[in-house]
Design a protein around this motif. Structure first.
Motif, PDB file in Angstrom:
ATOM      1  N   THR A  80       0.834  -1.203   0.000  1.00 40.21           N
ATOM      2  CA  THR A  80       0.000   0.000   0.000  1.00 40.21           C
ATOM      3  C   THR A  80       0.870   1.255   0.000  1.00 40.21           C
ATOM      4  OG1 THR A  80      -1.758  -1.156   1.197  1.00 40.21           O
ATOM      5  CG2 THR A  80      -1.799   1.241   1.245  1.00 40.21           C
ATOM      6  N   ILE A  81       1.854   1.274   0.878  1.00 38.35           N
ATOM      7  CA  ILE A  81       2.743   2.437   0.978  1.00 38.35           C
ATOM      8  C   ILE A  81       3.488   2.661  -0.325  1.00 38.35           C
ATOM      9  CG2 ILE A  81       4.748   3.379   2.181  1.00 38.35           C
ATOM     10  CD1 ILE A  81       3.847   1.794   4.664  1.00 38.35           C
ATOM     11  N   LEU A  82       4.011   1.591  -0.906  1.00 39.65           N
ATOM     12  CA  LEU A  82       4.808   1.711  -2.121  1.00 39.65           C
ATOM     13  C   LEU A  82       3.970   2.156  -3.315  1.00 39.65           C
ATOM     14  CD1 LEU A  82       7.032  -1.461  -1.655  1.00 39.65           C
ATOM     15  CD2 LEU A  82       7.823   0.909  -1.659  1.00 39.65           C
ATOM     16  N   GLN A  83       2.742   1.654  -3.424  1.00 34.66           N
ATOM     17  CA  GLN A  83       1.914   2.028  -4.566  1.00 34.66           C
ATOM     18  C   GLN A  83       1.544   3.515  -4.534  1.00 34.66           C
ATOM     19  OE1 GLN A  83       2.811  -0.180  -6.461  1.00 34.66           O
ATOM     20  NE2 GLN A  83       0.889  -0.934  -7.295  1.00 34.66           N
ATOM     21  N   PHE A  84       1.300   4.039  -3.350  1.00 34.74           N
ATOM     22  CA  PHE A  84       1.024   5.478  -3.263  1.00 34.74           C
ATOM     23  C   PHE A  84       2.296   6.296  -3.516  1.00 34.74           C
ATOM     24  CE2 PHE A  84      -2.783   4.161  -0.763  1.00 34.74           C
ATOM     25  CZ  PHE A  84      -3.735   4.760  -1.580  1.00 34.74           C
ATOM     26  N   GLY A  85       3.443   5.706  -3.232  1.00 36.59           N
ATOM     27  CA  GLY A  85       4.707   6.394  -3.464  1.00 36.59           C
ATOM     28  C   GLY A  85       5.014   6.638  -4.925  1.00 36.59           C
ATOM     29  N   VAL A  86       4.299   5.943  -5.830  1.00 38.62           N
ATOM     30  CA  VAL A  86       4.559   6.107  -7.260  1.00 38.62           C
ATOM     31  C   VAL A  86       4.251   7.527  -7.729  1.00 38.62           C
ATOM     32  CG1 VAL A  86       2.259   5.531  -8.175  1.00 38.62           C
ATOM     33  CG2 VAL A  86       4.294   4.861  -9.454  1.00 38.62           C
ATOM     34  N   LEU A  87       3.440   8.256  -6.984  1.00 41.79           N
ATOM     35  CA  LEU A  87       3.081   9.626  -7.363  1.00 41.79           C
ATOM     36  C   LEU A  87       4.289  10.557  -7.374  1.00 41.79           C
ATOM     37  CD1 LEU A  87      -0.222   9.923  -5.290  1.00 41.79           C
ATOM     38  CD2 LEU A  87      -0.025   9.570  -7.764  1.00 41.79           C
ATOM     39  N   ALA A  88       5.370  10.153  -6.689  1.00 42.62           N
ATOM     40  CA  ALA A  88       6.558  11.005  -6.604  1.00 42.62           C
ATOM     41  C   ALA A  88       7.571  10.723  -7.709  1.00 42.62           C
ATOM     42  CB  ALA A  88       7.234  10.820  -5.242  1.00 42.62           C
ATOM     43  N   ILE A  89       7.307   9.762  -8.578  1.00 38.69           N
ATOM     44  CA  ILE A  89       8.279   9.396  -9.615  1.00 38.69           C
ATOM     45  C   ILE A  89       8.374  10.507 -10.662  1.00 38.69           C
ATOM     46  CG2 ILE A  89       8.773   7.784 -11.496  1.00 38.69           C
ATOM     47  CD1 ILE A  89       7.491   5.598  -9.819  1.00 38.69           C
ATOM     48  N   SER A  90       9.612  10.950 -10.924  1.00 39.24           N
ATOM     49  CA  SER A  90       9.819  12.040 -11.872  1.00 39.24           C
ATOM     50  C   SER A  90      10.878  11.734 -12.924  1.00 39.24           C
ATOM     51  CB  SER A  90      10.218  13.318 -11.119  1.00 39.24           C
ATOM     52  OG  SER A  90      11.397  13.097 -10.360  1.00 39.24           O
ATOM     53  N   GLY A  91      11.425  10.518 -12.895  1.00 44.76           N
ATOM     54  CA  GLY A  91      12.447  10.169 -13.865  1.00 44.76           C
ATOM     55  C   GLY A  91      12.825   8.709 -13.761  1.00 44.76           C
ATOM     56  N   LEU A  92      13.735   8.263 -14.632  1.00 47.39           N
ATOM     57  CA  LEU A  92      14.141   6.859 -14.677  1.00 47.39           C
ATOM     58  C   LEU A  92      14.729   6.363 -13.358  1.00 47.39           C
ATOM     59  CD1 LEU A  92      14.537   4.234 -16.253  1.00 47.39           C
ATOM     60  CD2 LEU A  92      16.699   5.173 -17.135  1.00 47.39           C
ATOM     61  N   PRO A  93      15.620   7.113 -12.681  1.00 47.36           N
ATOM     62  CA  PRO A  93      16.179   6.603 -11.426  1.00 47.36           C
ATOM     63  C   PRO A  93      15.111   6.312 -10.371  1.00 47.36           C
ATOM     64  CG  PRO A  93      17.500   8.430 -12.218  1.00 47.36           C
ATOM     65  CD  PRO A  93      16.274   8.384 -13.077  1.00 47.36           C
ATOM     66  N   LEU A  94      14.139   7.210 -10.211  1.00 49.41           N
ATOM     67  CA  LEU A  94      13.084   6.989  -9.228  1.00 49.41           C
ATOM     68  C   LEU A  94      12.150   5.856  -9.660  1.00 49.41           C
ATOM     69  CD1 LEU A  94      12.065  10.597  -8.093  1.00 49.41           C
ATOM     70  CD2 LEU A  94      13.320   8.861  -6.786  1.00 49.41           C
ATOM     71  N   LEU A  95      11.947   5.706 -10.959  1.00 49.26           N
ATOM     72  CA  LEU A  95      11.130   4.607 -11.465  1.00 49.26           C
ATOM     73  C   LEU A  95      11.787   3.275 -11.129  1.00 49.26           C
ATOM     74  CD1 LEU A  95       8.701   3.597 -13.135  1.00 49.26           C
ATOM     75  CD2 LEU A  95      10.124   3.853 -15.187  1.00 49.26           C
ATOM     76  N   ILE A  96      13.095   3.202 -11.313  1.00 51.04           N
ATOM     77  CA  ILE A  96      13.828   1.978 -10.988  1.00 51.04           C
ATOM     78  C   ILE A  96      13.805   1.720  -9.485  1.00 51.04           C
ATOM     79  CG2 ILE A  96      16.133   0.943 -10.932  1.00 51.04           C
ATOM     80  CD1 ILE A  96      16.637   2.125 -13.675  1.00 51.04           C
ATOM     81  N   LEU A  97      13.996   2.775  -8.684  1.00 52.68           N
ATOM     82  CA  LEU A  97      13.965   2.617  -7.225  1.00 52.68           C
ATOM     83  C   LEU A  97      12.610   2.085  -6.764  1.00 52.68           C
ATOM     84  CD1 LEU A  97      15.229   2.999  -4.420  1.00 52.68           C
ATOM     85  CD2 LEU A  97      14.393   5.367  -4.468  1.00 52.68           C
ATOM     86  N   TYR A  98      11.538   2.643  -7.328  1.00 49.12           N
ATOM     87  CA  TYR A  98      10.192   2.171  -6.986  1.00 49.12           C
ATOM     88  C   TYR A  98      10.033   0.693  -7.310  1.00 49.12           C
ATOM     89  CZ  TYR A  98       5.451   0.949  -8.470  1.00 49.12           C
ATOM     90  OH  TYR A  98       4.275   0.288  -8.704  1.00 49.12           O
ATOM     91  N   ARG A  99      10.511   0.270  -8.474  1.00 43.41           N
ATOM     92  CA  ARG A  99      10.373  -1.131  -8.872  1.00 43.41           C
ATOM     93  C   ARG A  99      11.224  -2.051  -7.991  1.00 43.41           C
ATOM     94  NH1 ARG A  99       6.327  -3.011 -11.700  1.00 43.41           N
ATOM     95  NH2 ARG A  99       7.621  -4.509 -12.826  1.00 43.41           N
TER      96      ARG A  99
END
Length: 419
Positions: A80-99
């Motif tokens: 739940t926490i991680l899925q809501f955290g996707v709103l902060a993704i602004s580029g490839l590095p954060l996208l990879i960190l989220y995954r």
């Protein structure tokens, strides 16, 4: 009560696969927004499994100590926490960190859930129960595809992914109220799960046995197909077969329904074979090997096909067969580790998820290798996936013999010999 438990596990894996698969349907807008190549997209897909494997083994062993109910509660709350955290993704590095973080949070879920199922269902009906559980993965990855497409269109890819966090928190609340760890009584003879730490001296002879290694390789090859389905299949439908977004959703849902029906029927048949002969080779190994060979042949057929309908049929059959194999391998691992079922299943699922690291990178590189010829590039990736399944299925049939293996170091049964 066992059916209520299975229903919880079914919906839990639906959420799991919805979380990880929705990004495949958002591939085009994400790649466009961040200007990603196919190789970079493969890296995004691979990153999900960087910690997934280690988390799976650790989480599975941990669940044997603290209990499956607590472990599942913690896991889905993290999602739940991680899925809501996707709103902060602004580029490839954060996208990879989220995954990466999502993979770590979801890694233990499959083995812990199958360990939970094994507490409520006897060996002779466990294949059917696990097939239903795995069917939830098909629902989450494919049957929800039309909904994913609509959500991404209306909410954007960030909003669509974040909205899935609502599902996991609802599951957690209901599970805390209704879920149970173990049945009051068990009417089948099977070793009791121990809560002591796993000793390497006891586990290593089993892990490095031929039967275990081949089972891990089969899981790896079958999961390679499932990685393709969740990450590259939507792109294939759109960029090679020329489907619209709505057609991609409907085609994915159709493949999911057909594959789910095939998997449940095949797994039920495998259970009947086991009830009849009580042998793992004929009912699990030979059966899985043949399923994997059929899946590989179907993927090769799709490469040669000039018909979209035939291609969809081949994908449906191969998906159903691969999902069936995914239900068979955990049972072999539970036989090898009967008192450490959480550890045994987590070892199998974690190793198979190495395909999640390797597969996206290899497939992305193969597609890029073909340059502007996208059709050829996607066919390279399909050939790689089919080849793995054909090799693994053949080796599994020829050399895997779980009925002759020691069940667990220091825990032999009456029918076992040393590895």
């Amino acid at each position: 009560m066992k059916w209520i438990i299975l229903l919880f596990m079914f919906f839990g894996i639906i959420i799991n696969y919805a979380d990880k698969s929705i990004i495949g349907y958002a591939a085009e807008p994400i790649m466009k927004e961040f200007h990603l190549t196919y190789t970079q997209w493969g890296l995004v897909g691979s990153s999900f499994f960087w910690l997934f494997i280690f988390a799976g083994v650790i989480g599975g062993a941990w669940s044997d100590r603290i209990g499956t109910k607590k472990t599942l509660t913690i896991l889905l709350f993290l999602w739940t926490i991680l899925q809501f955290g996707v709103l902060a993704i602004s580029g490839l590095p954060l996208l990879i960190l989220y995954r990466v973080l999502l993979g770590a949070g979801e890694g233990p879920h499959g083995p812990v859930s199958m360990s939970q199922i094994s507490r409520w269902f006897p060996p002779q009906s466990r294949g059917f129960a696990i097939a239903i559980f795995n069917g939830g993965a098909v629902v989450g990855a494919l049957l929800f595809a039309p909904l994913f497409v609509k959500m991404i269109t209306n909410l954007g890819w960030r909003g669509a992914i974040a909205s899935l966090g609502i599902l996991s928190i609802i599951w957690v609340v209901l599970w805390m109220l209704l879920g149970k760890e173990n049945p009051a009584t068990v009417n089948w003879n099977e070793p009791i799960i121990t809560q002591s730490k796993v000793k390497w001296s006891e586990a290593s002879p089993i892990i490095f046995s031929r039967t275990c290694l081949l089972s891990l390789f089969v899981g790896f090859s079958a999961f390679g197909l499932l990685v393709w389905v969740s990450l590259f299949q939507p792109l294939y439908f759109g960029q090679v077969l020329g489907f619209t977004k709505q057609q991609i959703g409907l085609a994915s849902a159709g493949i999911g329904i057909g594959g789910l029906i095939i998997s449940i029927l095949l797994s039920r048949f495998s259970d009947r074979l086991f009830i009849k002969n009580q042998k793992y080779y004929g009912s699990r190994v030979l059966f899985s090997g043949v399923c994997l060979l059929i899946a590989g042949v179907c993927y090769l057929t799709s490469i040669l096909s000039q018909s979209n309908l035939l291609t969809l049929l081949a994908f449906t059959i191969s998906g159903g067969c691969a999902t069936t194999v995914a239900a068979m391998v955990p049972q072999i691992m539970m036989k090898l580790f009967p008192t450490r079922r959480g550890f045994g299943v987590s070892l199998g699922t974690s190793f198979q998820n190495i395909a999640g690291i390797v597969g996206p990178i290899v497939c992305g590189a193969l597609i890029s290798l073909a340059g502007t010829n996208k059709v050829l590039g996607f066919h390279y990736a399909l050939f790689y996936t089919a080849g793995l399944m054909l090799i693994a299925g053949l080796l599994f049939i020829l050399f895997c013999r779980p009925d002759k293996a020691t069940v667990e170091a220091g825990q032999p049964n009456d029918n076992s010999v040393s590895i």
